[in-house]
Design a protein around this motif. Structure first.
Motif, mmCIF file in Angstrom:
data_model
loop_
_atom_site.group_PDB
_atom_site.id
_atom_site.type_symbol
_atom_site.label_atom_id
_atom_site.label_comp_id
_atom_site.label_asym_id
_atom_site.label_seq_id
_atom_site.Cartn_x
_atom_site.Cartn_y
_atom_site.Cartn_z
ATOM 1 N N VAL A 171 0.824 -1.208 0.000
ATOM 2 C CA VAL A 171 0.000 0.000 0.000
ATOM 3 C C VAL A 171 0.859 1.260 0.000
ATOM 4 C CG1 VAL A 171 -1.661 1.303 1.349
ATOM 5 C CG2 VAL A 171 -1.974 -1.139 1.021
ATOM 6 N N MET A 172 1.949 1.225 0.748
ATOM 7 C CA MET A 172 2.865 2.367 0.771
ATOM 8 C C MET A 172 3.360 2.672 -0.632
ATOM 9 S SD MET A 172 3.175 3.500 3.752
ATOM 10 C CE MET A 172 1.592 2.944 4.267
ATOM 11 N N PHE A 173 3.710 1.581 -1.312
ATOM 12 C CA PHE A 173 4.226 1.777 -2.656
ATOM 13 C C PHE A 173 3.169 2.449 -3.519
ATOM 14 C CE2 PHE A 173 4.989 0.674 -7.021
ATOM 15 C CZ PHE A 173 6.364 0.837 -7.157
ATOM 16 N N VAL A 174 1.952 1.926 -3.408
ATOM 17 C CA VAL A 174 0.887 2.467 -4.254
ATOM 18 C C VAL A 174 0.624 3.925 -3.921
ATOM 19 C CG1 VAL A 174 -1.563 2.271 -4.788
ATOM 20 C CG2 VAL A 174 -0.160 0.216 -4.591
ATOM 21 N N ARG B 51 2.640 6.073 -2.555
ATOM 22 C CA ARG B 51 3.807 6.847 -2.968
ATOM 23 C C ARG B 51 3.741 7.134 -4.459
ATOM 24 N NH1 ARG B 51 9.286 7.867 -2.214
ATOM 25 N NH2 ARG B 51 10.062 7.342 -4.270
ATOM 26 N N LYS B 52 3.383 6.107 -5.179
ATOM 27 C CA LYS B 52 3.420 6.190 -6.624
ATOM 28 C C LYS B 52 2.262 7.034 -7.159
ATOM 29 C CE LYS B 52 4.901 4.471 -10.656
ATOM 30 N NZ LYS B 52 6.250 4.709 -11.141
ATOM 31 N N PHE B 53 1.087 6.761 -6.654
ATOM 32 C CA PHE B 53 -0.081 7.342 -7.301
ATOM 33 C C PHE B 53 -0.665 8.526 -6.560
ATOM 34 C CE2 PHE B 53 0.060 2.904 -8.730
ATOM 35 C CZ PHE B 53 0.184 3.149 -10.094
ATOM 36 N N MET B 54 -0.305 8.733 -5.308
ATOM 37 C CA MET B 54 -0.870 9.866 -4.594
ATOM 38 C C MET B 54 0.171 10.952 -4.386
ATOM 39 S SD MET B 54 -4.008 8.861 -4.033
ATOM 40 C CE MET B 54 -4.647 9.855 -2.708
ATOM 41 N N ASP B 55 1.351 10.765 -4.990
ATOM 42 C CA ASP B 55 2.369 11.793 -4.890
ATOM 43 C C ASP B 55 2.811 12.053 -3.466
ATOM 44 O OD1 ASP B 55 3.318 12.472 -7.239
ATOM 45 O OD2 ASP B 55 1.994 14.192 -7.595
ATOM 46 N N PHE B 56 2.934 11.016 -2.683
ATOM 47 C CA PHE B 56 3.345 11.205 -1.303
ATOM 48 C C PHE B 56 4.813 10.855 -1.116
ATOM 49 C CE2 PHE B 56 -1.180 10.531 0.399
ATOM 50 C CZ PHE B 56 -1.459 11.879 0.198
ATOM 51 N N GLY B 57 5.544 10.946 -2.225
ATOM 52 C CA GLY B 57 6.941 10.537 -2.183
ATOM 53 C C GLY B 57 7.749 11.204 -1.087
ATOM 54 N N GLN B 58 7.399 12.407 -0.779
ATOM 55 C CA GLN B 58 8.227 13.099 0.207
ATOM 56 C C GLN B 58 7.902 12.696 1.642
ATOM 57 O OE1 GLN B 58 5.856 14.178 -1.667
ATOM 58 N NE2 GLN B 58 5.244 16.285 -1.213
ATOM 59 N N TYR B 59 6.763 12.050 1.816
ATOM 60 C CA TYR B 59 6.435 11.607 3.191
ATOM 61 C C TYR B 59 6.754 10.141 3.392
ATOM 62 C CZ TYR B 59 3.880 15.856 2.471
ATOM 63 O OH TYR B 59 3.559 17.111 2.140
ATOM 64 N N ILE B 60 6.519 9.336 2.344
ATOM 65 C CA ILE B 60 6.804 7.917 2.441
ATOM 66 C C ILE B 60 8.125 7.705 1.739
ATOM 67 C CG2 ILE B 60 5.957 5.626 1.866
ATOM 68 C CD1 ILE B 60 3.156 6.986 1.769
ATOM 69 N N THR B 61 9.116 7.486 2.515
ATOM 70 C CA THR B 61 10.467 7.552 1.967
ATOM 71 C C THR B 61 11.182 6.213 2.093
ATOM 72 O OG1 THR B 61 11.366 8.164 4.088
ATOM 73 C CG2 THR B 61 10.621 9.953 2.649
ATOM 74 N N GLU B 62 12.396 6.213 1.672
ATOM 75 C CA GLU B 62 13.230 5.023 1.801
ATOM 76 C C GLU B 62 13.317 4.568 3.241
ATOM 77 O OE1 GLU B 62 16.943 5.901 0.050
ATOM 78 O OE2 GLU B 62 16.209 5.665 -1.993
ATOM 79 N N LEU B 63 13.285 5.526 4.138
ATOM 80 C CA LEU B 63 13.359 5.192 5.559
ATOM 81 C C LEU B 63 12.258 4.203 5.928
ATOM 82 C CD1 LEU B 63 14.416 5.873 8.506
ATOM 83 C CD2 LEU B 63 12.456 7.449 8.571
#
Lengths: 254, 756, 225, 179, 451
Positions: E266-269, E271-283
């Protein structure tokens, strides 16, 4: 009787673990494996008495037959020293029945006659009782069954026709027990006489391998049969405390 | 309250309306539909709604003649049970007997007379009236009778017992034919022949399994299909608990039958060598001094060839086993040897059964309790003489082909199914100009009829039965209608009576009931004072109520010795088989399973009854030894063609642990092409490919004498069976005991009879 | 700025009202259907012949079991045969048009297709025999049949225990009488259960007890099959 | 008359300091509004106590007892013996007890939260008259930290505004009762 | 926008999250309509057919009376252990990396539970009487059987569903308030109601903190108990290979395992589709990867123990069931499960793997396929090999069952798609908390004051 009284009364009567031993009757059956030939007459008798559906070849292929009583076959050895052991397998009416505890809606429970009963119209079809039953004698109605007219006219009016989604199993022909009790009342008797009730399978058994009766009555035929040194219970190690007792097959020497 | 403008108001009204509608629909949908109460016009005496009424009658599903009690509710038969008062079955009843209800309620039953309006066998039947049907038949018969050519009329009926047989006899006489044949596939012709030769009586004796201590069964599946299975089951059970001295049961047969499974010992002798084995045992009994009769020398002469070594070699049973069997058979008292289909349906069948009779004689079992007992007076029993064997039917076919038969009347008989294809019986029927069937169903034979005048089932009509093998004494029972006829059918007897009237040869009875009653009146008049009541009417009422009548007058009568000629004639040749042993390596054993001879295949309960040995339902299979299967690279479900010289049938393989490697077995009963929705086009009929090899002594086909080969088709089907894995994996599910604790007496079954 | 939820609630009121109206509507519809089809005046099914229990059992005081003869000895009470009807109506009121209908059936030897009014589901086992023999008045469950021109689906017992005057031939006193099914009791499990809880069987008769509770046929298989 | 003076701050420290000053100035306890929970509020405005834990405890105990009683009483009311066990069977009933303990614990915690936080806003006005209108600044939900002072006189309004400005409020608003 | 979180301002988060709710592109509608259509076609139509025809529409038969429906039920219950449990544990342990993901994780919990509850309806033979399993007074005077493990389930799942719903809702109240101020019309009404008039005062925050903590404390044992109880549905029976004491921990570990894998998906999805890349990170992926590794080892351990006890028992039933699972008809599935759930996750030992998004997605999906297989095998292998060999049978799912299984995923997706448009799928206030709070700066006009 007040609400509180009812609670205390219920508690008083049922608190002991062995309270079911004080039941009116304690129906039991013995099956002499030395006399059983595995002919299958009992299977058909059961089917006829209890309105078991004619499920058809497809359902059989899928493993959905409904046989409250079935004959199990176990081969022993290899040719030419090969033997076939057969054993009629039906609901064992366990006093410590695993199936009873698991039913969420009390559709199966132990009644005052010591029977493991199944109330079809209460069943919601979780099928957990069938999983919990180590004897695998509970059968599920995977769909509504029909009797092609006029085969429906043979249906026993004393037994309901189960609808889809309902679990069913051997009842020891409880409708006959009820009828016998009814007759006893008509005769002004308090109890049913030994031998007055015979489930369809016992009644029809060509080799009289089955004996049915009340084990609370020490004089009954079944009580005597229970004392036979050959008696044993199938899967007794599971402590199901079953009411169907088998008498061992004898291996005689020529 | 919010301000409600007009739109809101409309919305509210709409919501309310939809809600109300939904509510009404909801309640209507959960209501029970209305039912009707249909009262009687005139209440019958023995009827009370909600209360069961029981009628005693006789089972007609096979020739054993078990007594039945039929439970009826609201005028409908609900359950068939064994009549506890009937000495043959004592309350027990086999599966087929119980499934008799489905003969009555079968959806494929004929509901009225039919006329074939297209080509024969095309199912182009149209409904006609009884008047029409009877007139058509009667006119045909009348023409022939009047012309004195009554012998061109043939009557073929299933084995009918009791006074109905007399009625048919009388009818045949009336139309002037002697072509009246009773035909049952399972009729033990060889046994009659053997008994006539050895005992001088063409009767079935009573085999007292109940009291025997040692039973040698040569291919007799006494628990499942032979003579009177329910009674034998009782005897079997009683012998197993006849006190400290528990009966010991040995089964000698190449393929383990249910009786073999129930036996204590199973001896897979080579097929067809049962008689040789019996004589081997006889040899040992005589040679080791167990037999001390005056004619011992004659016996020694005739048995000299059957030394244990030689017999062991021929039968593939080790000498030590033979010796042990012979010793225990001779020492046990009483002991009993019986020979059934497995032994009798061979090329040497009659010889084999004679040898078995000799074995009984030598062990002193004849006329003894626990042995072979002839009923002194098989009261009312039908004569075996009308029973058609294979040769008779072949002759009938021959005359049909020769155009010597003008009319064939069939009564509930299906020879097209049970006769081998090689007999070309079906083709012969095509030569008969006019065929009438009185069957309740369209089966392979009645499909060829021109007119079908459907008869009642046995539950709707009168009849009686006098089981010939009996119970050690004479017994008879009346079959009474337990339910008003469901359809526009007539009782067989009534049809025949009607035809007789129409051709101007009325018989002395008005109806079947009349005929039966008349017959019983005679029995009543002749009976001794024990069964006398005030009047015949009261006797009759009591008889119907009890459902059975018997006279316990068994006497140890026949101990007469076989004469020297008889003894000298004893001897069993090696069996012959049709087909080359190289090309056709396996001997085919068609055996009767739950379907009887196929007539029960249209009963769904029987189709759904798992086979007693294999738990297969709905279909045919070929049983082969695991080793054979491995050699041939076959596994369960592989579809194979079983080919004999005469043809081939196709069925899946079932690996069967208890069959000789050189034998394959197939159940009889399936493979119907035209027998209603439950039987048609299901499985294969092994009888089709049998060679018409006849045992001249009995005149019957040697059905166990056909060699076959297995041809794999490469196809695979799922065999429908209820069982999972038939090995108990050390779980001790069926427990056994070899110790002394089996001596406790539990279910001792007294043989009782309640004479009226 | 106000953040109270009240404005939001207010703006939702109409929607909520519609929802409430729809839900209430379902209940109303259910109840209307109930009233229509279960109203004794309306719901009583049309019988092939307008037989009046009021005339027979009420006015002429014919005991119930005179016609329903099987109630005493069979699980089902049974309907009288046409023959039974004609037994009286050969003599009585032969000229009435309704009786003519009966005689027509009789002459044609046809049964009268009465419509079943009191029906229990297939899974219920009820035996009239036991209840009649225990002295339970018919009206206990069937309601004041002797006042009904037409038998209705659900009996409404408006007058309470006075209706216990038995038509079985014996007068029931208050001790032996079963309590009447109260008003608006439907033939549901609770009705049977209540009565079974409150009564015991003494010498084959139902007796009201206060400490029964558990033993008198509360096993499910007493009534289910 | 009841006025609310609300000061908006860009950072929590200033807001806290302002709140402290308000309290010291005896203008009543100010209300802080923030987009995130603020740390150090209790040091400035005094310790806060909530009744939630009592609700939770009560709920849990109530749930536990009612859970067991539900199982036990319904079992004896219409006894259906199963598995040869006594009618009141502790091991399974304890599981029911456990589940209902938690269920009621949760439900009562929520009730406790609602009661103690006086939510939903606007439903409790019948009991807390002073809550009828409460000041709100939407920015406080985004990135501003607001200090709201309840003033009952013009003087106090001015005083509060002064304190707030001194503390570095980015904006000071008068939120007057809207009726 | 793709900077580190601490470079972001409060307003960025606010705008990002609110945008994710109020701004809806056509892609979203396409996805929603597709998911909903699939739900109808794959889930509801087959189910209605089954309601009409009976359970016979599925492939279940005499010895195997339970099938994929129950496996799906356990699977979804297991998946539900991702969110709330993890969220609670991390809340109690004050792990700040939780905050960006827990909202959607909890939503997973909620919808998994909803799907699981529906699976119960699909599973039972007469769902129209399912209310009989609920304790309510009725004229029949019948009550449910509280001795039944199934009823434990009913109670536990009810509690868990209630608890999870409340938990996710409580955590969202401040965010609803934030969204409320940016919306108009019916949305404003909805968020006004849902935010309960939240103002963000210090008292409210304080109460929320305590209530939330109490809930977390209550829900952790609840979540553990839920899956233990689900395991008891099996373990309380005496079926060989099911009647095992280890089942409760086995199920709990398996549940958390599959749940964690589900979160990764779900995180991946998101991140990918809701543009939350800056909150859901590699960490987050790194931490979740570590968690997966630990859980996979635990899971493997329990499986080894199960195999060992089965082998060591020497009882015919146990060894046969074990044998059957390892080498019988369903053996390919077993080894597939071992590959996916025991071997593949070992890759998480490498940081480079943990921090790469696509491989982690593949792994997480593989793990959940493996975990579904595990549940299926528990049901299928044990029931088809019970005590009486003559009653053995075979169970193969029917087309209806497979369709319904796929349909559950569509149903879940539909619910989740609806969720992201209603709930702020990243917790604004908690992400704000993780940032450095704004420092004292010269007074300036507030930027972009919302309506």
């Amino acid at each position: 009787m007040s609400f509180l009284d009812r609670i205390t009364e219920g508690w008083r009567k049922n608190r002991k673990p062995g309270y079911y031993e004080d039941f009116d009757y304690h129906w039991a059956m013995t099956i002499d494996l030395d006399q059983c030939s595995g002919c299958g007459a009992c299977v058909t008798a059961c089917q006829a008495e209890n309105n078991l559906p004619i499920v058809g070849e497809d359902a059989f292929t899928k493993g959905r037959e409904i046989k409250w009583l079935r004959i199990e076959h176990y081969w022993e050895g290899e040719y030419p020293d090969v033997k076939l052991n057969v054993i009629p397998m039906m609901c064992q009416h366990c006093d410590s029945a695993p199936c009873e505890t698991v039913c969420p809606v009390s559709a199966t429970y132990h009644n005052q006659d010591g029977l493991n009963t199944q109330i079809y119209n209460r069943c919601i079809g979780t099928r957990s009782c069938a999983v919990y039953c180590p004897y695998e004698v509970r059968y599920f109605n995977y769909n509504d069954h029909t009797w092609e007219s006029p085969l429906d006219q043979q249906l026993n009016p004393d037994v309901s026709v189960r609808e889809k989604g309902v679990m069913e199993k051997c009842t020891f022909c409880i409708q006959r027990i009820r009828q016998a009790k009814d007759n006893a009342k008509d005769d002004g008797r308090r109890r049913v006489r030994d031998g007055e009730v015979q489930p369809a399978c016992v009644q029809t058994c060509p080799s009289k391998a089955m004996v049915f009766g009340d084990r609370n009555d020490p004089q009954s035929q079944v009580s005597q049969s229970l004392n036979d040194p050959r008696s044993y219970k199938v899967l007794d190690e599971l402590n199901t405390n079953s009411s169907v007792v088998y008498l061992k097959k004898v291996e005689a020497e020529g | 309250m919010p301000n409600i403008d007009r739109r809101d108001f409309i919305k509210l009204v709409g919501a309310g309306g939809v809600g109300v509608g939904a509510g009404v629909v909801l309640r209507e949908s959960i209501k029970h539909p209305k039912e009707h109460l249909i009262p009687h016009v005139l209440a019958p005496e023995d009827y009370s709604s909600g209360v069961a009424t029981w009628y005693n009658s006789v089972c007609s599903m096979c020739s054993a003649g078990c007594g039945i009690s039929v439970r009826t509710r609201e005028g409908r038969a609900k359950k068939i049970e064994g009549n506890p008062s009937h000495a043959v079955n004592q309350g027990g009843l086999c599966a087929v007997g119980q499934a008799g209800l489905q003969v009555l309620y079968n959806p494929d039953r004929l509901t009225g007379p039919l006329l074939q309006s297209a080509n024969r066998g095309s199912d182009g039947f149209t409904q006609i009236t009884w008047e029409d049907g009877l007139t058509r038949v009667a006119s045909r018969l009348d023409v022939l009778r009047a012309a004195g050519r009554g012998n061109r009329i043939a009557l073929l009926t299933r084995g009918v017992g009791g006074h109905l047989a007399e009625l048919l006899e009388s009818f045949a006489e009336g139309v002037g034919t002697d072509q009246l044949h009773h035909y049952d596939y399972d009729h033990p012709h060889a046994l009659y022949a053997a008994n006539e030769r050895f005992f001088g009586k063409q009767h079935l004796p009573y085999y007292d399994l109940s009291n025997t201590r040692h039973l040698l069964s040569f291919g007799a599946d006494y628990l499942a299909g032979w003579l009177s299975p329910v009674h034998h089951s009782l005897g079997f059970a009683n012998s197993r608990h006849g006190g400290d001295n528990r009966g010991y049961f040995v089964q000698i047969e190449p393929r383990m039958s249910p009786s073999g499974a129930a036996a204590d010992e199973w001896v897979p002798a080579k097929p067809g060598t049962e008689g040789i084995l019996a004589l081997g045992l006889a040899h040992h009994i005589v040679a080791s001094g167990h037999y001390e009769g005056e004619d011992i020398n004659e016996w020694k002469d005739v048995l000299s060839a059957y030394t244990l070594e030689k017999v062991a070699e021929e039968t593939d049973v080790s000498e030590s086993v033979l010796r042990r069997l012979a010793e225990s058979f001779a020492n046990a008292s009483p002991s009993l040897a019986i020979g059934g289909d497995g032994a009798g349906n061979n090329s040497n069948g009659v010889d084999t059964l004679v040898a078995i009779n000799a074995l009984n004689y030598l062990a002193g079992n004849v006329g003894e309790v626990g042995g072979v007992i002839f009923n002194p007076d098989p009261a009312g029993a039908t004569s075996h003489s009308r029973q058609a064997n294979y040769q008779t039917l072949a002759q009938l076919a021959e005359s049909a082909r020769a155009g010597e038969i003008d009319v064939l009347i069939l009564n509930d008989v299906n020879p097209v199914f049970t006769m081998p294809l090689a007999s070309e019986f079906k083709a012969a029927l095509a030569q008969i100009p006019f065929i009438v069937s009185l069957s309740s169903f369209i089966d392979e034979t009645s499909a060829l009829a021109d007119v079908i005048l459907p008869s009642h089932t046995y539950l709707e009509s009168w009849g009686d039965a006098f089981p010939e093998q009996g119970v050690g004494f004479s017994i008879g029972a009346v079959s009474q209608p337990v339910i008003a006829p469901l359809y526009n059918t007539k009782a067989t007897g009534d049809i025949v009576l009607d035809l007789a009237r129409r051709i101007g040869k009325p018989m002395r009875w008005d109806s079947t009931e009349d005929c039966i009653k008349d017959g019983w009146n005679k029995i009543y008049q002749e009976s001794d004072s024990n069964t006398r009541t005030e009047s015949f009417e009261s006797f009759w009422t009591a008889l119907l109520k009890a459902g059975v009548w018997g006279k316990k007058n068994h006497l140890k009568t026949d101990t007469s010795r076989p004469n020297a000629n008889t003894i000298a004639s004893i001897g069993v040749d090696a069996p012959t088989f049709s087909g080359d042993a190289e090309l056709y390596p396996f001997v085919l054993q068609p055996y009767r399973s739950g379907m009887h001879d196929g007539r029960a295949a249209n009963l769904p309960w029987i189709q759904e009854l798992p086979d007693a040995m294999t738990s297969v339902v709905y279909g045919s299979w070929v049983e082969i030894n695991p080793k054979t299967a491995k050699d041939l690279g076959l596994t369960e479900g592989d579809l194979v063609d079983i080919e004999s010289v005469e043809g081939a049938v196709r069925a899946p393989i079932l690996v069967y642990p208890a069959i000789r490697p050189d034998v394959i077995a197939m159940p009889i009963g399936q493979g119907h092409t035209n027998y209603g929705r439950y039987a048609s086009n299901r499985g294969a009929n092994p009888l089709e490919i049998l060679s018409p090899l006849v045992d001249d002594n009995s005149g019957n086909v040697a059905s166990n004498a056909t060699r076959v080969k297995i041809v794999a088709t490469g196809k695979h089907v799922e065999i429908v069976k209820t069982g999972g894995k038939s090995r108990d994996l050390g779980r001790d599910i069926v427990q056994t005991t070899g110790g002394d604790d089996h001596t406790a007496q539990t279910n001792s079954i007294p043989i009782t009879v309640i004479p009226t | 700025m106000n953040v109270s939820i009240q404005p939001a609630l207010k703006s939702l009121q109409t929607a909520a009202l519609i929802a409430v109206v729809a839900v209430v509507g379902i209940f109303v519809g259910y109840f209307i259907d109930f009233l229509i089809t279960d109203n004794p005046e309306v719901s009583a099914p049309e019988q092939p012949i307008a037989f009046s229990h009021k005339i027979h059992a009420g006015d002429n005081e014919i005991p119930c079991q005179y016609c329903h003869t099987e109630a005493r000895r069979s699980p089902s009470a049974g309907v009288p045969s046409v023959n039974k009807c004609m037994g009286c109506h050969n003599e009585v009121a032969t000229e009435s048009p309704l009786i003519r209908q009966v005689s027509e059936y009789w002459e044609n030897k046809e049964p009268i297709p009465w419509v079943k009014v009191h029906d229990l589901p297939d899974f219920v086992h009820f035996t009239h025999k036991r209840h009649v023999q225990a002295g339970i008045a018919c009206q206990t469950c069937h309601g004041p049949v002797e006042t009904m021109d037409k038998i209705s689906v659900h009996s409404r017992n408006n007058d309470g225990p006075t209706l216990l005057a038995s038509t079985t031939g014996e007068i029931m006193n208050s001790e032996t009488s079963a309590v009447a099914a109260t008003q608006n009791d439907h033939w549901e499990m609770g009705l049977c259960l209540n009565c079974h809880k409150q009564h015991d069987v003494v010498d084959g008769k139902a007796v009201r007890v206060d400490d029964g509770g558990f033993d008198n046929g509360l096993d499910c298989w007493t009534c289910h099959k | 008359m009841k006025n609310f003076v609300v000061g908006l701050f860009g950072d929590p420290e200033s807001a806290l300091a302002a709140a402290g000053s308000i309290q010291t100035a005896d203008l009543g306890t100010p209300e802080l509004m923030s987009p995130v929970p603020m740390e150090g509020v209790e040091e400035v405005l005094g310790e806060k106590k909530s009744v939630i834990k009592r609700f939770s405890l009560f709920g849990a105990i109530f749930g536990g007892i009612s859970g067991f009683l539900l199982a036990a009483i319904t079992a004896v009311l219409y006894a259906h013996p199963t598995g040869g066990r006594p009618i009141i069977t502790f091991p399974p009933y304890l599981i029911i007890t456990y589940e209902l303990t938690i269920l009621f614990g949760i439900v009562f915690t929520v009730i406790g939260f609602f009661v103690s936080a006086r939510l939903p806003n606007g439903l409790w006005t019948a009991w807390w008259k002073q809550d009828e209108n409460r000041p709100y600044v939407p920015e406080a939900a985004v990135n501003k930290f607001a200090v709201s002072v309840t003033c009952t006189s013009n003087e106090s309004v001015q005083q509060a505004e002064a304190i707030l400005r001194t503390a570095g409020a980015e904006e000071v608003r008068d939120v007057t009762e809207e009726n | 926008m793709h900077g580190e979180p601490n470079q972001l301002k409060y307003t960025d988060i606010h705008n990002d999250v609110v945008r994710s709710i109020v701004e809806t592109g056509p892609n979203y509608y396409i996805a929603l309509v597709t998911a909903f259509a699939l739900t109808l076609i794959c889930f509801f139509f087959p189910w209605f057919y089954q309601l009409y025809y009976g359970i016979g529409a599925a492939g279940m038969n005499h010895p195997s009376v339970w099938g994929t429906y129950l496996a799906s039920f356990i699977f979804w219950i297991g998946l539900s252990h991702s969110g709330t449990l993890l969220s609670c544990v991390l809340h109690i342990t004050n792990s700040s990396w939780r905050k960006a993901m827990y909202r959607s994780a909890e939503a997973m919990t909620l919808f998994s539970l909803v799907v699981a509850a529906i699976m119960v309806m699909v599973h039972v033979g007469r769902p129209w009487f399912i209310h009989w399993a609920a304790p309510y007074p009725n004229q029949m005077e019948m009550w449910p059987n509280f001795r039944s493990p199934l009823l434990f389930d009913v109670m536990a799942i009810t509690t868990y569903l209630t608890g999870s719903t409340i938990f996710i809702y409580m955590g969202s109240i401040p965010d609803f308030a934030a969204v409320r101020d940016r919306t108009r019309g019916w949305r404003n009404t909805m968020y006004s109601l849902m935010s309960l008039g939240w103002r963000g005062t210090d008292t409210e925050w304080h109460r929320l903190h305590w209530a939330y903590t109490f809930l977390a404390v209550l829900i952790i044992p609840l979540a553990v108990s839920v899956h233990s109880i689900v395991s008891w549905d099996f373990a309380m029976s005496i079926v060989p290979a099911l009647h095992q004491t280890i089942f409760a921990p086995y199920f709990v570990v398996g549940a958390i395992y599959s749940g964690t894998a589900g979160i990764v998906t779900v995180m991946f999805v998101l991140r990918k589709f809701m543009d939350f890349g800056q909150y859901i990170t590699e960490l987050h992926f790194d931490n979740l990867g570590k968690l997966l590794l630990v859980l996979s080892l635990l899971w493997t351990y329990i499986n080894v123990v199960e195999v060992f006890t089965g082998f060591y028992s020497g009882a015919s039933g146990e060894t046969e069931a074990l044998n059957y699972r390892l080498f019988g008809f369903y053996a390919p599935l077993y080894w597939e499960m071992i590959t996916f759930c025991a071997i593949a996750p070992l890759l998480c030992a490498f940081k480079s793997f943990r921090t790469s998004f696509v491989p982690m997605l593949v792994l997480s999906i593989a793990i959940n396929i493996g975990m579904y297989t595990e549940r299926f095998l528990i049901v299928a292998t044990s029931l088809s090999r019970q005590y009486l060999p003559d009653a053995w049978g075979l169970y193969v799912p029917s087309a209806v069952e497979i369709s319904i299984l796929l349909g559950t995923f569509a149903l879940f997706t539909t619910l989740f798609l609806l969720f992201v448009k209603v709930f702020p799928s990243v917790s604004m206030y908690e992400v704000k908390e993780t940032m450095e709070s704004p420092k004292k700066s010269p007074p300036a006009a507030s930027e972009g004051s919302p309506a």
